[in-house]
Design a protein around this motif. Structure first.
Motif, PDB file in Angstrom:
ATOM      1  N   SER A  79       6.543 -27.983  77.717  1.00 15.32           N
ATOM      2  CA  SER A  79       5.451 -27.007  77.663  1.00 15.32           C
ATOM      3  C   SER A  79       5.936 -25.792  76.878  1.00 15.32           C
ATOM      4  CB  SER A  79       5.013 -26.597  79.067  1.00 15.32           C
ATOM      5  OG  SER A  79       6.051 -25.881  79.710  1.00 15.32           O
ATOM      6  N   ILE A  80       4.980 -25.154  76.226  1.00 12.51           N
ATOM      7  CA  ILE A  80       5.296 -23.945  75.456  1.00 12.51           C
ATOM      8  C   ILE A  80       4.112 -23.004  75.555  1.00 12.51           C
ATOM      9  CG2 ILE A  80       4.490 -24.940  73.275  1.00 12.51           C
ATOM     10  CD1 ILE A  80       6.783 -23.311  71.902  1.00 12.51           C
ATOM     11  N   ARG A  81       4.417 -21.719  75.690  1.00  8.26           N
ATOM     12  CA  ARG A  81       3.322 -20.741  75.708  1.00  8.26           C
ATOM     13  C   ARG A  81       3.760 -19.455  75.007  1.00  8.26           C
ATOM     14  NH1 ARG A  81       3.110 -16.356  78.670  1.00  8.26           N
ATOM     15  NH2 ARG A  81       4.484 -16.065  80.423  1.00  8.26           N
ATOM     16  N   TYR A  82       2.797 -18.849  74.390  1.00  9.15           N
ATOM     17  CA  TYR A  82       2.989 -17.567  73.722  1.00  9.15           C
ATOM     18  C   TYR A  82       3.246 -16.497  74.777  1.00  9.15           C
ATOM     19  CZ  TYR A  82       1.538 -13.291  71.265  1.00  9.15           C
ATOM     20  OH  TYR A  82       1.472 -12.027  70.735  1.00  9.15           O
ATOM     21  N   VAL A  83       4.275 -15.669  74.546  1.00  9.74           N
ATOM     22  CA  VAL A  83       4.602 -14.574  75.462  1.00  9.74           C
ATOM     23  C   VAL A  83       4.199 -13.240  74.857  1.00  9.74           C
ATOM     24  CG1 VAL A  83       6.497 -13.346  76.610  1.00  9.74           C
ATOM     25  CG2 VAL A  83       6.515 -15.844  76.498  1.00  9.74           C
ATOM     26  N   GLY A  84       4.568 -13.022  73.603  1.00  9.40           N
ATOM     27  CA  GLY A  84       4.291 -11.746  72.959  1.00  9.40           C
ATOM     28  C   GLY A  84       4.706 -11.777  71.500  1.00  9.40           C
ATOM     29  N   GLN A  85       4.667 -10.607  70.904  1.00  8.47           N
ATOM     30  CA  GLN A  85       5.001 -10.497  69.485  1.00  8.47           C
ATOM     31  C   GLN A  85       5.690  -9.167  69.261  1.00  8.47           C
ATOM     32  OE1 GLN A  85       1.831  -9.939  66.320  1.00  8.47           O
ATOM     33  NE2 GLN A  85       2.365 -12.091  65.939  1.00  8.47           N
ATOM     34  N   TYR A  86       6.677  -9.182  68.353  1.00  8.53           N
ATOM     35  CA  TYR A  86       7.297  -7.907  68.030  1.00  8.53           C
ATOM     36  C   TYR A  86       7.420  -7.698  66.536  1.00  8.53           C
ATOM     37  CZ  TYR A  86      12.050 -10.142  67.995  1.00  8.53           C
ATOM     38  OH  TYR A  86      13.155 -10.921  67.766  1.00  8.53           O
ATOM     39  N   PHE A  87       7.489  -6.434  66.203  1.00  9.66           N
ATOM     40  CA  PHE A  87       7.480  -5.945  64.825  1.00  9.66           C
ATOM     41  C   PHE A  87       8.735  -5.105  64.645  1.00  9.66           C
ATOM     42  CE2 PHE A  87       6.597  -2.487  61.903  1.00  9.66           C
ATOM     43  CZ  PHE A  87       5.864  -3.068  60.872  1.00  9.66           C
ATOM     44  N   VAL A  88       9.541  -5.461  63.658  1.00 17.54           N
ATOM     45  CA  VAL A  88      10.755  -4.697  63.361  1.00 17.54           C
ATOM     46  C   VAL A  88      10.597  -4.078  61.985  1.00 17.54           C
ATOM     47  CG1 VAL A  88      13.263  -4.759  63.071  1.00 17.54           C
ATOM     48  CG2 VAL A  88      12.173  -6.313  64.685  1.00 17.54           C
ATOM     49  N   ASN A  89      10.744  -2.768  61.930  1.00 18.37           N
ATOM     50  CA  ASN A  89      10.718  -2.055  60.661  1.00 18.37           C
ATOM     51  C   ASN A  89      12.166  -1.843  60.248  1.00 18.37           C
ATOM     52  OD1 ASN A  89       9.940  -0.635  58.446  1.00 18.37           O
ATOM     53  ND2 ASN A  89       9.337   1.205  59.566  1.00 18.37           N
ATOM     54  N   GLY A  90      12.720  -2.816  59.526  1.00 19.06           N
ATOM     55  CA  GLY A  90      14.134  -2.801  59.181  1.00 19.06           C
ATOM     56  C   GLY A  90      14.424  -2.292  57.790  1.00 19.06           C
ATOM     57  N   LYS A  91      15.696  -2.139  57.516  1.00 23.14           N
ATOM     58  CA  LYS A  91      16.128  -1.655  56.202  1.00 23.14           C
ATOM     59  C   LYS A  91      15.770  -2.637  55.088  1.00 23.14           C
ATOM     60  CE  LYS A  91      19.878   0.795  58.456  1.00 23.14           C
ATOM     61  NZ  LYS A  91      19.383   0.482  59.797  1.00 23.14           N
ATOM     62  N   GLY A  92      15.746  -3.936  55.421  1.00 24.75           N
ATOM     63  CA  GLY A  92      15.425  -4.960  54.431  1.00 24.75           C
ATOM     64  C   GLY A  92      13.959  -5.343  54.412  1.00 24.75           C
ATOM     65  N   GLY A  93      13.124  -4.619  55.133  1.00 22.88           N
ATOM     66  CA  GLY A  93      11.700  -4.928  55.200  1.00 22.88           C
ATOM     67  C   GLY A  93      11.254  -5.097  56.634  1.00 22.88           C
TER      68      GLY A  93
END
Length: 160
Positions: A79-93
């Motif tokens: 089984s698999i389920r979506y937990v969340g999402q994250y956004f990283v504003n890094g030096k490489g993009g």
């Protein structure tokens, strides 16, 4: 939404809402359980981490998650389920990554685990992960902390 700095001091935004940053993220990370243990992989350069990686062209993020778990651990997903999402504003993009929780049906031995050394099972995730050199930088920020809280709460509801 949670906002914090990652291991490299990049700003991270984490949300448990439905795809707040992108409907088509280019990266996935999968928190896995197999036989009541955490299932990680040992990346050849970074150390211990949950499986994950890039979404290939024409692939959906959840399909990439299933593929990455198989490639890096030999885990066949029950089984698999979506937990969340994250956004990283890094030096490489910027990086936008879906987090999933997966229960594994079985581990299938692989001839090749790609950039990893294969599956590693742990009873617990140590409290000192952030200071432990055996763990990847991916495991050393508050994404892990917050996601484990959500996943553990959800998983304990299912346990008898």
């Amino acid at each position: 939404m949670y906002t914090f700095r990652d291991y490299y001091r990049n700003q991270v935004k984490l949300s448990f809402e439905d795809h707040p940053f992108s409907r088509e993220p280019k990266h996935v990370w999968v928190i896995c359980r197999y036989k009541d243990k955490w299932l990680l992989t040992k990346h050849k350069d970074r150390g211990l981490e949950f499986p994950g990686g890039k979404v290939e062209d024409g692939e959906h993020a959840q399909d990439a998650a299933v593929r990455e778990v198989m490639e890096e651990t030999g885990g066949e997903i029950k089984s698999i389920r979506y937990v969340g999402q994250y956004f990283v504003n890094g030096k490489g993009g910027t990086i936008i990554k879906n987090v999933y929780f997966s229960e594994i049906a079985e581990l299938i031995e692989q001839d090749n685990y790609y950039e990893t050394e294969g599956p590693v099972q742990l009873e617990t995730i140590p409290a000192n992960v952030k200071q432990n050199q055996n763990y990847s930088f991916i495991m050393k920020d508050d994404v892990l902390t917050h996601c484990l809280r959500v996943v553990t709460k959800e998983y304990s509801k299912k346990s008898p």
